[in-house]
Write a protein that holds these residues in place. Sequence first.
Motif, PDB file in Angstrom:
ATOM      1  N   VAL A   1       0.677  -1.237   0.034  1.00  0.00           N
ATOM      2  CA  VAL A   1      -0.023   0.027  -0.113  1.00  0.00           C
ATOM      3  C   VAL A   1       0.710   1.309  -0.053  1.00  0.00           C
ATOM      4  CG1 VAL A   1      -1.738   1.472   1.509  1.00  0.00           C
ATOM      5  CG2 VAL A   1      -2.074  -0.901   1.047  1.00  0.00           C
ATOM      6  N   HIS A   2       1.869   1.393   1.051  1.00  0.00           N
ATOM      7  CA  HIS A   2       2.496   2.537   1.319  1.00  0.00           C
ATOM      8  C   HIS A   2       3.796   2.673  -0.255  1.00  0.00           C
ATOM      9  CE1 HIS A   2       0.853   2.209   4.889  1.00  0.00           C
ATOM     10  NE2 HIS A   2       0.838   3.562   5.106  1.00  0.00           N
ATOM     11  N   THR A   3       4.120   1.439  -0.597  1.00  0.00           N
ATOM     12  CA  THR A   3       4.867   1.576  -1.850  1.00  0.00           C
ATOM     13  C   THR A   3       4.173   2.206  -2.918  1.00  0.00           C
ATOM     14  OG1 THR A   3       6.366  -0.361  -1.192  1.00  0.00           O
ATOM     15  CG2 THR A   3       6.308   0.140  -3.359  1.00  0.00           C
ATOM     16  N   SER A   4       2.980   1.662  -3.335  1.00  0.00           N
ATOM     17  CA  SER A   4       2.112   1.940  -4.282  1.00  0.00           C
ATOM     18  C   SER A   4       1.829   3.645  -4.206  1.00  0.00           C
ATOM     19  CB  SER A   4       0.443   1.497  -4.154  1.00  0.00           C
ATOM     20  OG  SER A   4       0.719   0.046  -4.448  1.00  0.00           O
ATOM     21  N   LEU A   5       1.606   4.280  -3.127  1.00  0.00           N
ATOM     22  CA  LEU A   5       1.239   5.631  -3.009  1.00  0.00           C
ATOM     23  C   LEU A   5       2.577   6.379  -3.006  1.00  0.00           C
ATOM     24  CD1 LEU A   5      -1.325   5.867  -0.217  1.00  0.00           C
ATOM     25  CD2 LEU A   5      -1.709   6.161  -2.289  1.00  0.00           C
ATOM     26  N   ALA A   6       3.722   5.796  -2.963  1.00  0.00           N
ATOM     27  CA  ALA A   6       5.173   6.530  -2.979  1.00  0.00           C
ATOM     28  C   ALA A   6       5.365   6.572  -4.478  1.00  0.00           C
ATOM     29  CB  ALA A   6       5.908   5.699  -2.267  1.00  0.00           C
ATOM     30  N   LEU A   7       5.026   5.352  -5.043  1.00  0.00           N
ATOM     31  CA  LEU A   7       5.136   5.378  -6.677  1.00  0.00           C
ATOM     32  C   LEU A   7       4.108   6.597  -7.385  1.00  0.00           C
ATOM     33  CD1 LEU A   7       5.345   1.389  -7.343  1.00  0.00           C
ATOM     34  CD2 LEU A   7       7.179   3.310  -8.001  1.00  0.00           C
TER      35      LEU A   7
ATOM     36  N   ALA B   1       6.833   4.881   1.800  1.00  0.00           N
ATOM     37  CA  ALA B   1       8.263   4.576   1.440  1.00  0.00           C
ATOM     38  C   ALA B   1       8.191   3.777   0.136  1.00  0.00           C
ATOM     39  CB  ALA B   1       9.146   4.030   2.709  1.00  0.00           C
ATOM     40  N   PHE B   2       9.464   3.484  -0.172  1.00  0.00           N
ATOM     41  CA  PHE B   2       9.524   2.373  -1.455  1.00  0.00           C
ATOM     42  C   PHE B   2      10.273   1.033  -0.758  1.00  0.00           C
ATOM     43  CE2 PHE B   2       9.832   6.569  -3.790  1.00  0.00           C
ATOM     44  CZ  PHE B   2       9.039   6.037  -4.810  1.00  0.00           C
ATOM     45  N   HIS B   3       9.630   0.192  -0.597  1.00  0.00           N
ATOM     46  CA  HIS B   3      10.103  -1.156  -0.350  1.00  0.00           C
ATOM     47  C   HIS B   3      10.441  -1.913  -1.462  1.00  0.00           C
ATOM     48  CE1 HIS B   3       8.314  -0.677   3.972  1.00  0.00           C
ATOM     49  NE2 HIS B   3       7.318   0.049   3.426  1.00  0.00           N
ATOM     50  N   LYS B   4      11.704  -2.529  -1.651  1.00  0.00           N
ATOM     51  CA  LYS B   4      12.276  -2.947  -2.569  1.00  0.00           C
ATOM     52  C   LYS B   4      11.505  -4.180  -3.158  1.00  0.00           C
ATOM     53  CE  LYS B   4      16.734  -4.864  -4.414  1.00  0.00           C
ATOM     54  NZ  LYS B   4      17.862  -5.375  -4.254  1.00  0.00           N
ATOM     55  N   GLU B   5      11.086  -5.061  -2.178  1.00  0.00           N
ATOM     56  CA  GLU B   5      10.278  -6.259  -2.750  1.00  0.00           C
ATOM     57  C   GLU B   5       9.091  -5.895  -3.411  1.00  0.00           C
ATOM     58  OE1 GLU B   5       8.241 -10.321  -0.988  1.00  0.00           O
ATOM     59  OE2 GLU B   5       9.415  -8.953   0.491  1.00  0.00           O
ATOM     60  N   GLN B   6       8.312  -4.753  -2.731  1.00  0.00           N
ATOM     61  CA  GLN B   6       7.024  -4.630  -3.296  1.00  0.00           C
ATOM     62  C   GLN B   6       7.217  -3.800  -4.642  1.00  0.00           C
ATOM     63  OE1 GLN B   6       5.226  -6.457  -1.857  1.00  0.00           O
ATOM     64  NE2 GLN B   6       6.350  -6.778  -0.102  1.00  0.00           N
ATOM     65  N   THR B   7       8.229  -2.823  -4.709  1.00  0.00           N
ATOM     66  CA  THR B   7       8.268  -2.047  -5.950  1.00  0.00           C
ATOM     67  C   THR B   7       8.503  -2.842  -6.999  1.00  0.00           C
ATOM     68  OG1 THR B   7       9.252  -0.242  -4.405  1.00  0.00           O
ATOM     69  CG2 THR B   7       9.820  -0.170  -6.845  1.00  0.00           C
ATOM     70  N   LEU B   8       9.291  -3.830  -6.670  1.00  0.00           N
ATOM     71  CA  LEU B   8       9.901  -4.842  -7.987  1.00  0.00           C
ATOM     72  C   LEU B   8       8.659  -5.697  -8.404  1.00  0.00           C
ATOM     73  CD1 LEU B   8      13.464  -6.017  -6.972  1.00  0.00           C
ATOM     74  CD2 LEU B   8      12.857  -4.548  -8.651  1.00  0.00           C
ATOM     75  N   ARG B   9       7.869  -5.993  -7.353  1.00  0.00           N
ATOM     76  CA  ARG B   9       6.661  -6.805  -7.838  1.00  0.00           C
ATOM     77  C   ARG B   9       5.577  -5.907  -8.522  1.00  0.00           C
ATOM     78  NH1 ARG B   9       5.478 -11.641  -3.598  1.00  0.00           N
ATOM     79  NH2 ARG B   9       7.354 -12.642  -3.756  1.00  0.00           N
TER      80      ARG B   9
END
Length: 462
Positions: free
Chosen positions: A99-105, A234-242
């Motif tokens: 969720v938070h990676t999505s909003l950072a993106l 924040a950008f979480h590496k694993e979730q960003t890549l997925r």
Amino acid sequence: MKHRENTAQMDMLHGSLLKKILLVALPLAASSMLQQLFNAADTAVVGRFAGSEALAAVGGTSAVISLLINLFVGLSVGSNVIIANYIGQGKPEKIQEAVHTSLALALASGTLLLIVGLATAEPILKLIHTPAEVLDLAVEYLRIYYVGMPFIMIYNFGSAILRSVGDTKKPLYCLMVSGVINVGLNLLLVIVFQMSVAGVAIATVVSNGVSTGMILCFLARADERIRFHIKKLAFHKEQTLRILRVGVPAGLQGAVFSVSNMCIQTAVNGFGANATAGSAAALNYEYFTFFLINAFSQAAVTFTSQNFGAGKFDRCKRIFKLTMISCGIGAIFMSMAFVLWRNFFAEIFTTSPEALEFATTRMTHILSFYFILPIYEITSGVLRGMCYSMLPAVLTILGTCVLRIAWIYTVAKWSPTFETLMNVYPVSWVVTCVLIVTAYIIVRKRAFRPRTEIGQDQGEYQ
């Protein structure tokens, strides 16, 4: 004080499917149509009160706007798939990270679009041969529109997060409020203050800002699994890549799709400002019908993602059938209504006889065949829900985008009429349907085997 629990959460893994699919798809369709209705108000107001040149300026920018937006909105598809998949697997910690990676993106991509859009507005409009008499107005509209890009991205990603748990009503509420603001500002700025396309663009930016603020408030009060905490952004590496693995192919598909539409828009512009204006008027009704189709496709993505993550493959097959049938029936009724009463609908946007002729011609040649779209849109949605995102993207690019560009420089050159140009749409849809349905049949045989045969992460992010 505890946050109130979100009562809109939906159990997609058990019970009846059709009712739940309709409860997700119909509000989503209503949201998109409402948004388009307010966009249509933009073109109707300028067409009626600022003239055909202003209508052509606003309508002629749609392909350019789509080119940049679709690339990044495709990432929100990745967010939807990944979050829904984690819900099916029962991994709340991963859901929060996604969720938070999505909003950072969303924030990052919206800012990038703002910068790129302002820099490329005029060169791109010249590249697609925007008629000289409307170029300055089109550039003015586009640059103001791009100011609202961060709002558009955050709203789309936020809506995707809510869709992952079956909540499509809150985005609808956001659009109802922002849409009323949009129409009110349109009337005030265009009719009262005579601001023409600038007034329409400012109204759009303000209304997008309102809908974004509302969606963030809803997320801040949502169920703990998907609740937004600004300190966790924040950008979480694993979730960003997925997210990127699923979202980038969808975004590239949308971007390449927009390139082919820009080529078509270039050819349309070659018929003059009346063709540009008439095409812009007709395009509104294509959007309305497509949004119904896309709503069922998004429902297919979400329901398939959760059930595929939980290993419920029989339900995945039922989801495919139910969304296809429901979507097909709705698309047929809506598109035929627009075709049968095409003169009435076209006259809402323009009173120019020349522009009206182009508008009704486009509606006849395209909307008459819109019943084909659900076949490949639903199939693509199901494949993405199964985490096969690259495959439908590549096939759609080949079957639709490449074919359309080839058509423009071959068939449309041999028979340089507006009717021939419009015929590229149904031809490309048929080819794409054959490719994607064939791919689905092949993929399903492998993906729906028991996981003990092929591993826990079968078919993930292909």
